[in-house]
Motif scaffolding. Structure first.
Motif, PDB file in Angstrom:
ATOM      1  N   LYS A  47      28.398 -58.119 -17.457  1.00 33.54           N
ATOM      2  CA  LYS A  47      28.230 -56.767 -18.015  1.00 33.54           C
ATOM      3  C   LYS A  47      28.073 -56.850 -19.528  1.00 33.54           C
ATOM      4  O   LYS A  47      27.217 -56.215 -20.122  1.00 33.54           O
ATOM      5  N   ILE A  54      20.717 -53.082 -22.298  1.00 33.98           N
ATOM      6  CA  ILE A  54      20.972 -51.664 -22.577  1.00 33.98           C
ATOM      7  C   ILE A  54      20.391 -51.301 -23.941  1.00 33.98           C
ATOM      8  O   ILE A  54      19.796 -50.245 -24.122  1.00 33.98           O
ATOM      9  N   HIS A 582      29.282 -50.695 -14.233  1.00 33.70           N
ATOM     10  CA  HIS A 582      30.365 -50.249 -15.095  1.00 33.70           C
ATOM     11  C   HIS A 582      30.369 -48.731 -15.079  1.00 33.70           C
ATOM     12  O   HIS A 582      29.550 -48.103 -15.742  1.00 33.70           O
ATOM     13  N   TYR A 586      25.759 -48.409 -16.029  1.00 32.22           N
ATOM     14  CA  TYR A 586      24.919 -49.585 -15.826  1.00 32.22           C
ATOM     15  C   TYR A 586      23.924 -49.323 -14.705  1.00 32.22           C
ATOM     16  O   TYR A 586      23.375 -50.239 -14.113  1.00 32.22           O
ATOM     17  N   LEU A 589      20.097 -50.937 -14.780  1.00 30.92           N
ATOM     18  CA  LEU A 589      19.796 -52.341 -15.042  1.00 30.92           C
ATOM     19  C   LEU A 589      19.524 -53.076 -13.730  1.00 30.92           C
ATOM     20  O   LEU A 589      20.446 -53.303 -12.952  1.00 30.92           O
ATOM     21  N   THR A 592      21.724 -56.067 -12.743  1.00 30.52           N
ATOM     22  CA  THR A 592      23.173 -55.927 -12.690  1.00 30.52           C
ATOM     23  C   THR A 592      23.585 -55.006 -11.550  1.00 30.52           C
ATOM     24  O   THR A 592      24.629 -55.176 -10.952  1.00 30.52           O
ATOM     25  N   LYS A 593      22.735 -54.036 -11.224  1.00 27.82           N
ATOM     26  CA  LYS A 593      23.097 -53.084 -10.182  1.00 27.82           C
ATOM     27  C   LYS A 593      23.160 -53.801  -8.834  1.00 27.82           C
ATOM     28  O   LYS A 593      22.252 -54.522  -8.452  1.00 27.82           O
TER      29      LYS A 593
END
Ligand SMILES: Nc1nc2c(c(=O)[nH]1)N[C@H]1C(S)=C(S)[C@@H](COP(=O)(O)OP(=O)(O)OC[C@H]3O[C@@H](n4cnc5c(=O)[nH]c(N)nc54)[C@H](O)[C@@H]3O)O[C@H]1N2
Ligand SMILES: Nc1nc2c(c(=O)[nH]1)N[C@H]1C(S)=C(S)[C@@H](COP(=O)(O)OP(=O)(O)OC[C@H]3O[C@@H](n4cnc5c(=O)[nH]c(N)nc54)[C@H](O)[C@@H]3O)O[C@H]1N2
Ligand code: SF4
Ligand SMILES: [Mo]
Length: 701
Positions: A47, A54, A582, A586, A589, A592-593
């Protein structure tokens, strides 16, 4: 090409891990863990490292914007500030300060200037209707500490490095990285502790990623019953060993504590907690007999109905076994400035009768936000949302949609045009963590293995028209004709003056903290200082059975009877976090997802009983709402328990969220009067009774 490497730290969550940013021609290009950082020593999670994505996300809010006729129209900063100031002034003039509300989201805690600038403006306006993510997270801990220690700012840290037994309730450190403790690589700390022989117990309805051979064992408790488990541990210790007489030197009302815990012996609570009485007695014995034992609890317990009492009993367990303020037990974090003294208070003075019921003075219950807009005698008409996404993070999506669309003025100050921003009249683009100078103020005193002050420069100039919140509030104040730091001869001096003042209390100066690339180490937590320096009660002792708990203790007995009478087949929905998300921010992304939707995790036995197969579409109903989600079979859950993540739900301004919105679990959560713990304002977000119905066994086909 000009390339520089800037030392900074991550401001996404508590550990504040050291990062090295590569900056090319003034632009942030890459992030890596800082191997030489004295605390995080090369640890950073995905993250934190995704912060660079981000920073560059094309869907970020890059310019001030006004929503007119359903469209976002770009405006200049002068237009935006002028309109927001005029809107606030008008509401204030016609309806008074009650008509203005502020909601502070979680990232505000990791942004030293947000804690100072906006509250100053709102105080000047007489605004008291302040909401924050704390009442969905941890406000039970503030209330309990105020009652026990006479200060909301004392939360003794588990001394993980020196303990022999560690009891961890409702927290999944491997995934979340911890809360109310700022300790980089918390999972590694657990494996190290286990490797040197420490026994670790995870009290959790789910056998989480943190538990296992390398760390310790899960005690699969039924949700929302931790308070009885803790009472039973204390009861067992009291009846087998007694509470030592010398405790009276540092503890008041021990008899009251004895009387309370005697009502909850292991054999009585075992069926309610869904555990064997023998196991409870064994944990009590191990904890009491260990040379050194420590405990820590987090959101899984905070979010039950009795988080305040649970935190009290957990602290009492540590206290009566001689582990409070002792090495290897729970110890006060090393302070820089006297936070405990500054946050002195008495819980009894804080309990007030609000329009929607009893509550604690301070941040209002988040679960009442919609009520204050829709049903209050003096409704909130203008709301400023600062670094938050209440539409998805607060319980009661449908009521919140009605409330947000009713407002005369909604301002969202955020990195993204988030779900809440869909209802905003004005959206103001915030600078992200790499675009601002900052100090890790909020984690000072919560750090392990030691306190560390990190003052980071800004890594790059803000891109586009992003600005710091501090500046926005100073400009709004100017436009409203109020004193503003921007009118001072040296605004930067005004801006950092308060922080420098705090550091000076700890013998530090800005020059000293910023001299090296990585801030300064203040030192490890100090056993032996808690009673002397941190406890703030009138007689200097810990209150072991605060009178302000009377009503909560009555409720405790009632809820026990209710749970004991509950239909055994009741299914309870609990909270869960995933390492790649998060909260709600998030959601955009791709790497990351996790997957493309928010699933309902179901234990195999429950799945069989309800005819639920992996991937089936299931309707989930609670007393407060309903939604549908795809099922995922999860043998780690205890039977009778299902779980879902929060933070999902459609955010139309975010491309990936449009494609894969997932469902908002908060559609199912209690809200409105009676939905929160009255002494702490803490929401109930776990252990929710739900009914499951299969809608489609094979939705993909
Ligand atoms: N059902 C359920 N609900 C929960 C929880 C749960 O476990 N279950 N958890 C609760 C908890 S612990 C929390 S903390 C809350 C979180 O509640 P919120 O804080 O309301 O929600 P977040 O999703 O964290 O949204 C934070 C917003 O801040 C923005 N942001 C990030 N950094 C900055 C910044 O530097 N400046 C500005 N201006 N904006 C920024 C992000 O883009 C995002 O839109 O949710 C709570 N809700
Ligand atoms: N990856 C990731 N990290 C995060 C966040 C995130 O969204 N994603 N959010 C950040 C925020 S805002 C916070 S506050 C922290 C929270 O940090 P933690 O409190 O550690 O949060 P979780 O990982 O959700 O762990 C809560 C645990 O409680 C368990 N639980 C649920 N109900 C009960 C119950 O009734 N009793 C007991 N004993 N256990 C229960 C759940 O199974 C879960 O394992 O994490 C932070 N870090
Ligand atoms: S653990 Fe938290 S502070 Fe550390 S890198 Fe990850 S998100 Fe950032
Ligand atoms: Mo949180």
């Amino acid at each position: 090409m000009d390339e520089v490497r800037v030392h900074t730290y991550c401001r996404v969550c508590e550990p504040s891990c050291g990062l090295i940013a590569t900056v090319e021609d003034g632009a942030l290009r890459a992030l890596e863990p800082d191997r030489d950082h004295p605390m995080s020593r090369g640890f950073a999670c995905r993250k934190g490292l995704a912060g660079v994505d981000i920073h560059h996300d094309p869907d970020r809010l890059d310019h001030p914007a006004q929503r007119t006729g359903g469209r976002l129209v770009r405006r200049t900063w002068d237009e935006a500030i002028g309109a927001v100031a005029a809107g606030l002034s008008e509401v204030h003039r016609h309806h008074g300060p009650e008509a203005i509300g502020l909601y502070l989201g979680n990232p505000a805690s990791f942004n030293s200037m947000i804690g100072i600038a906006p509250p100053e403006l709102f105080q000047r306006l007489g605004v008291e209707r302040v909401f924050s993510s704390a009442t969905q997270d941890c406000s039970n801990k503030f209330a309990a500490s105020t009652a026990m220690f006479g200060t909301s700012a004392l939360h003794p840290l588990p001394d993980v490095r020196h303990t022999d037994v560690l009891l961890l309730l409702g927290s999944n450190w491997r995934v979340s990285k911890g809360s109310f403790i700022s300790m980089p690589n918390a999972y590694r700390e657990l494996t190290d502790a286990a490797a040197r022989g420490a026994r670790i117990w995870f009290v959790n309805p789910r056998d989480t990623e943190s538990a296992g051979r390398r760390t310790g064992t899960t005690i699969p408790i039924r949700p929302d019953t931790d308070v009885y488990f803790l009472a039973a541990l204390l009861c067992e210790i009291e009846r087998t060993r007694g509470f030592p007489g010398e405790l009276a030197e540092h503890g008041a009302h021990l008899d009251g504590l004895r009387a309370f815990v005697r009502r909850y012996p292991p054999e009585r609570v075992a069926p309610v907690c869904g555990l064997d009485a023998d196991l409870i007695a064994r944990v009590a014995r191990e904890f009491a007999e260990a040379p050194r034992a420590a405990a820590h609890m987090s959101t899984g317990v905070n979010m039950g109905r009795q988080g305040m009492l649970a935190y009290w009993l957990m602290t009492m367990l540590v206290f009566v076994t001689g582990n409070l303020d002792a090495r290897g037990g729970n110890i006060a974090g090393r302070e820089v400035y006297p936070a405990a003294r500054k946050a002195r208070g008495d819980l009894a003075d804080d309990i007030v009768n609000g329009e929607f019921g009893t509550m604690r003075r301070g941040h209002l219950p988040g679960t009442l936000l919609a009520d204050y807009v829709l049903h209050a005698t003096e409704p909130i008409r203008a709301l400023v949302v600062l670094a938050g996404n209440p539409l998805l993070s607060l319980p009661g999506e449908a009521a919140l949609r009605r409330a947000l669309s009713r407002l005369d003025l909604l301002v969202s100050i955020d990195l993204y045009p988030n779900a809440t921003g869909e209802y905003a009249h004005w959206l103001l683009p915030a600078a992200d963590q790499f675009e601002r100078e900052d100090v890790n103020l909020s984690t000072l005193g919560m750090q392990q293995p030691g306190t560390f002050v990190h003052w980071t420069p800004r890594v790059s100039e803000p891109r586009f028209e992003r600005r710091e919140e501090w500046w926005m509030f100073a400009r709004i104040a100017q436009e409203m004709g109020l004193p503003s730091p921007l009118d001072a001869p040296d605004p930067e001096q005004v801006r950092w003056g308060r922080v420098e003042h705090m550091l000076r209390a700890g013998g530090l100066t800005r020059e000293r903290v910023t001299a090296g690339p990585r801030g300064v180490e203040v030192g490890p937590p100090e056993p032996g200082t808690l009673f002397e320096r941190h406890v703030q009660t009138a007689d200097g002792r810990v209150d072991c059975r605060p009178p302000s708990f009377d009503a909560a203790i009555d409720r405790c007995a009632k809820i026990f009877d209710e749970l004991a009478a509950e239909e055994p087949a009741t299914i309870k929905l609990i909270s869960r976090r995933d390492a790649r998300m998060h909260n709600s921010w998030y959601a955009n992304l791709p790497h990351t997802k996790r997957g493309d939707r928010n699933r309902l995790a179901v234990n195999p036995a429950d799945a069989a009983r309800h005819g639920i197969t992996d991937g089936a579409l299931v309707e989930i109903r609670s007393e407060w709402g309903h939604t549908q989600a795809e099922a995922e079979i999860d043998p780690a859950l205890r039977p009778g328990v299902v779980s879902m993540e929060h933070g999902w739900g459609l955010q139309p301004g975010l491309r990936l969220s449009r494609e894969h919105p997932g469902v908002n679990v908060n559609a199912l959560m209690p809200h409105g009067p009676g939905s929160y713990e009255p002494e702490s304002n803490m929401a109930r977000l776990t252990g929710i009774p739900v009914k499951l119905t299969v809608r489609d066994r094979n939705p993909a086909s």
